[in-house]
Write a protein that holds these residues in place. Structure first.
Motif, PDB file in Angstrom:
ATOM      1  N   GLY B  32       0.808  -1.217   0.000  1.00 18.46           N
ATOM      2  CA  GLY B  32       0.000   0.000   0.000  1.00 18.46           C
ATOM      3  C   GLY B  32       0.838   1.261   0.000  1.00 18.46           C
ATOM      4  N   ARG B  33       0.156   2.364   0.267  1.00 21.03           N
ATOM      5  CA  ARG B  33       0.828   3.660   0.393  1.00 21.03           C
ATOM      6  C   ARG B  33       1.367   3.769   1.818  1.00 21.03           C
ATOM      7  NH1 ARG B  33      -2.110   8.711   2.454  1.00 21.03           N
ATOM      8  NH2 ARG B  33      -0.282  10.039   2.806  1.00 21.03           N
ATOM      9  N   VAL B  34       2.656   4.026   1.932  1.00 18.67           N
ATOM     10  CA  VAL B  34       3.321   3.994   3.228  1.00 18.67           C
ATOM     11  C   VAL B  34       3.643   5.402   3.724  1.00 18.67           C
ATOM     12  CG1 VAL B  34       5.478   3.326   4.380  1.00 18.67           C
ATOM     13  CG2 VAL B  34       4.278   1.680   2.923  1.00 18.67           C
ATOM     14  N   VAL B  35       3.363   5.647   4.996  1.00 19.14           N
ATOM     15  CA  VAL B  35       3.822   6.859   5.676  1.00 19.14           C
ATOM     16  C   VAL B  35       4.592   6.419   6.911  1.00 19.14           C
ATOM     17  CG1 VAL B  35       3.135   8.980   6.870  1.00 19.14           C
ATOM     18  CG2 VAL B  35       1.834   8.181   4.872  1.00 19.14           C
ATOM     19  N   ILE B  87      -0.563  14.453  10.529  1.00 21.14           N
ATOM     20  CA  ILE B  87      -0.271  13.995   9.165  1.00 21.14           C
ATOM     21  C   ILE B  87      -1.546  13.456   8.513  1.00 21.14           C
ATOM     22  CG2 ILE B  87       1.100  12.412   7.758  1.00 21.14           C
ATOM     23  CD1 ILE B  87       3.224  12.592  10.063  1.00 21.14           C
ATOM     24  N   PHE B  88      -2.201  12.520   9.177  1.00 15.95           N
ATOM     25  CA  PHE B  88      -3.444  11.972   8.606  1.00 15.95           C
ATOM     26  C   PHE B  88      -4.635  12.882   8.886  1.00 15.95           C
ATOM     27  CE2 PHE B  88      -0.760   8.169   9.088  1.00 15.95           C
ATOM     28  CZ  PHE B  88      -0.807   7.700   7.793  1.00 15.95           C
ATOM     29  N   PRO B  93      -5.241   5.825   8.900  1.00 14.17           N
ATOM     30  CA  PRO B  93      -4.672   4.821   8.002  1.00 14.17           C
ATOM     31  C   PRO B  93      -5.411   3.484   8.176  1.00 14.17           C
ATOM     32  CG  PRO B  93      -3.215   5.216   9.866  1.00 14.17           C
ATOM     33  CD  PRO B  93      -4.319   6.227   9.962  1.00 14.17           C
ATOM     34  N   ASP B  94      -5.233   2.586   7.208  1.00 11.33           N
ATOM     35  CA  ASP B  94      -5.908   1.286   7.258  1.00 11.33           C
ATOM     36  C   ASP B  94      -5.176   0.298   8.143  1.00 11.33           C
ATOM     37  OD1 ASP B  94      -8.029   1.723   5.162  1.00 11.33           O
ATOM     38  OD2 ASP B  94      -6.218   2.281   4.052  1.00 11.33           O
ATOM     39  N   LEU B  95      -3.907   0.583   8.408  1.00 13.36           N
ATOM     40  CA  LEU B  95      -3.079  -0.347   9.175  1.00 13.36           C
ATOM     41  C   LEU B  95      -1.953   0.445   9.836  1.00 13.36           C
ATOM     42  CD1 LEU B  95      -2.484  -3.450   9.659  1.00 13.36           C
ATOM     43  CD2 LEU B  95      -0.955  -3.311   7.667  1.00 13.36           C
ATOM     44  N   CYS B  96      -1.577   0.032  11.035  1.00 16.05           N
ATOM     45  CA  CYS B  96      -0.398   0.587  11.701  1.00 16.05           C
ATOM     46  C   CYS B  96       0.527  -0.578  12.036  1.00 16.05           C
ATOM     47  CB  CYS B  96      -0.821   1.334  12.971  1.00 16.05           C
ATOM     48  SG  CYS B  96       0.547   1.801  14.046  1.00 16.05           S
ATOM     49  N   VAL B  97       1.743  -0.517  11.514  1.00 14.16           N
ATOM     50  CA  VAL B  97       2.726  -1.563  11.830  1.00 14.16           C
ATOM     51  C   VAL B  97       3.931  -0.923  12.510  1.00 14.16           C
ATOM     52  CG1 VAL B  97       2.049  -3.208  10.045  1.00 14.16           C
ATOM     53  CG2 VAL B  97       3.700  -1.408   9.498  1.00 14.16           C
ATOM     54  N   SER B  98       4.483  -1.638  13.498  1.00 14.25           N
ATOM     55  CA  SER B  98       5.581  -1.105  14.299  1.00 14.25           C
ATOM     56  C   SER B  98       6.729  -2.096  14.297  1.00 14.25           C
ATOM     57  CB  SER B  98       5.075  -0.859  15.730  1.00 14.25           C
ATOM     58  OG  SER B  98       6.085  -0.282  16.529  1.00 14.25           O
ATOM     59  N   GLY B  99       7.945  -1.574  14.085  1.00 14.33           N
ATOM     60  CA  GLY B  99       9.131  -2.435  14.082  1.00 14.33           C
ATOM     61  C   GLY B  99       9.901  -2.296  12.784  1.00 14.33           C
TER      62      GLY B  99
END
Lengths: 257, 257
Positions: B32-35, B87-88, B93-99
């Motif tokens: 997807g589109r990444v921020v 920012i948003f 966003p549709d998903l938040c990933v950490s790491g």
């Protein structure tokens, strides 16, 4: 309670000179032998942070007559770890109390609160633990109506113990007209952030974290409800964060990998 | 997944220049589109800390071609709050990933981990969220065997969603010979602190936090067991910390107050 005079560890997150910790250590001195280990500066909002990248200082100080006190350069959780390891040296205290915090730590605030995280760390160490907080952020907060409840809850926990791997989150309304104690669940809520954007003298933006407490839960069994109705809220807290109810759902997923 | 190309917020706690976040943002760019919003310095062990006493900076940076990236002067949780708000601007966003974190965040480490706390904050904001961590603390860690699992789990969460008020804690063993994915509960464990005491050039003591991971749980349904047996561990996490099972016990107490 395994001896005549229990040993009580007193910690907080507002720092060793905060009025709230003085109220708490005085109340605990009527119950047992008190050892205070608190941050040397305010540590509100530090959550469960620990200090990894730099070393810690721990110095004995003499603020109040006859009270064994230490100031620590780290976070509230660091204070508990240093107390258990360097002061008690494995001889665990009978009780760990944290606070009394200047400001509520009900609902979702249990996650952000240094006061509660210190109590959580006490519970992880196997010490019966309680965090106390008052609905007044100011340094001028009047804690006098809290004292008899603080003592009663400490005595009950010393006498009865707590279920394994749990602790108590106790919050006080800011009124002397308290109706009683209510055992509650944590209300579902979040902080709706707003951020106060400003421009520095060098024309660059910076942001102050601000927020509005957004309650998503009208339950009469919640801490928010109890506090609004002038009860002392007591929420049992656990530090196993597993969402056990979600395990069967995830086990139905078919992974293409 | 409510649109053809999902928007994915990528955060971490090892800082914006860590190799682990590069692996994660590259994997997410295929979906997807990444921020990316990440701390400007390492923030390991920051738990759920937020920055209250000083203002925050948020600056756009251009580290990797075609990727929208911001560095933040605050904690991992601050990064999520600033991302959502500045920012948003409320368009979640549709998903938040950490790491991907350099080092395991299994078991009790979910409490101390900035990586996991950022994912928890994403979930509090109502965003489906996942924290990823690898069992290798070094900057030279090899994440290549993690990538296909990271992508698969992100796609599953985008397709299926997660139960309300939960998120995923995903940990990878440090081996390319992975047997599969196991849904687990958090193992009961604690850190037995030791503290390395040293004397500074001015003859004053200081302490480095160290510790030994102390497992108190032999369950084959735990994340520790899964990782030891070369499975990817997936623990569903909740941020309601109420110990619901302790409420009836406390309601039996008679308060003398």
């Amino acid at each position: 309670m395994n001896k005549a005079k229990p040993t009580i560890l007193v910690v907080n997150d507002d720092g060793i000179t905060a009025p709230g910790i003085k109220v708490l250590l005085e109340a605990m001195s009527e119950i047992g032998r008190v050892v205070v280990v608190a941050p040397d500066s305010p540590q509100s909002g530090m959550g469960h942070a620990i200090t990894i990248g730099k070393p810690l200082r721990l110095d004995k100080v003499d603020l109040y007559e006859g009270v064994e006190m230490y100031r620590c350069s780290g976070t509230p959780v660091d204070c508990v770890k240093l107390a258990v390891n360097k002061i008690f040296k494995g001889q665990k205290p009978d009780l760990c109390v944290s606070g009394i915090n200047h400001g509520l730590n009900n609902s979702i605030n249990v996650l952000y609160s240094g006061t509660m995280s210190a109590a959580v760390e006490g519970a992880i160490e196997g010490i019966p633990s309680i965090g106390f907080s008052l609905d007044d952020y100011t340094l001028q907060a009047d804690f006098s109506h809290c004292v008899k409840y603080v003592k009663e809850l400490a005595l009950q926990v010393l006498a009865n113990g707590l279920p394994q791997a749990t602790l108590l989150n106790v919050n006080f309304p800011n009124t002397p007209h308290i109706k009683g104690i209510k055992v509650c669940r944590q209300a579902a809520a979040k902080w709706a952030e707003e951020f106060d954007e400003r421009i520095d003298p060098h024309k660059r933006p910076y942001y102050w974290l601000t927020g509005v407490f957004q309650l998503n839960d009208g339950g009469e069994d919640t801490d928010v409800w109890a506090l609004e109705h002038n009860y002392v809220s007591v929420v049992p807290v656990q530090f196993d964060m597993t969402a056990h109810h979600a395990i069967p759902y995830l086990n139905n997923w078919k992974f293409n990998v």
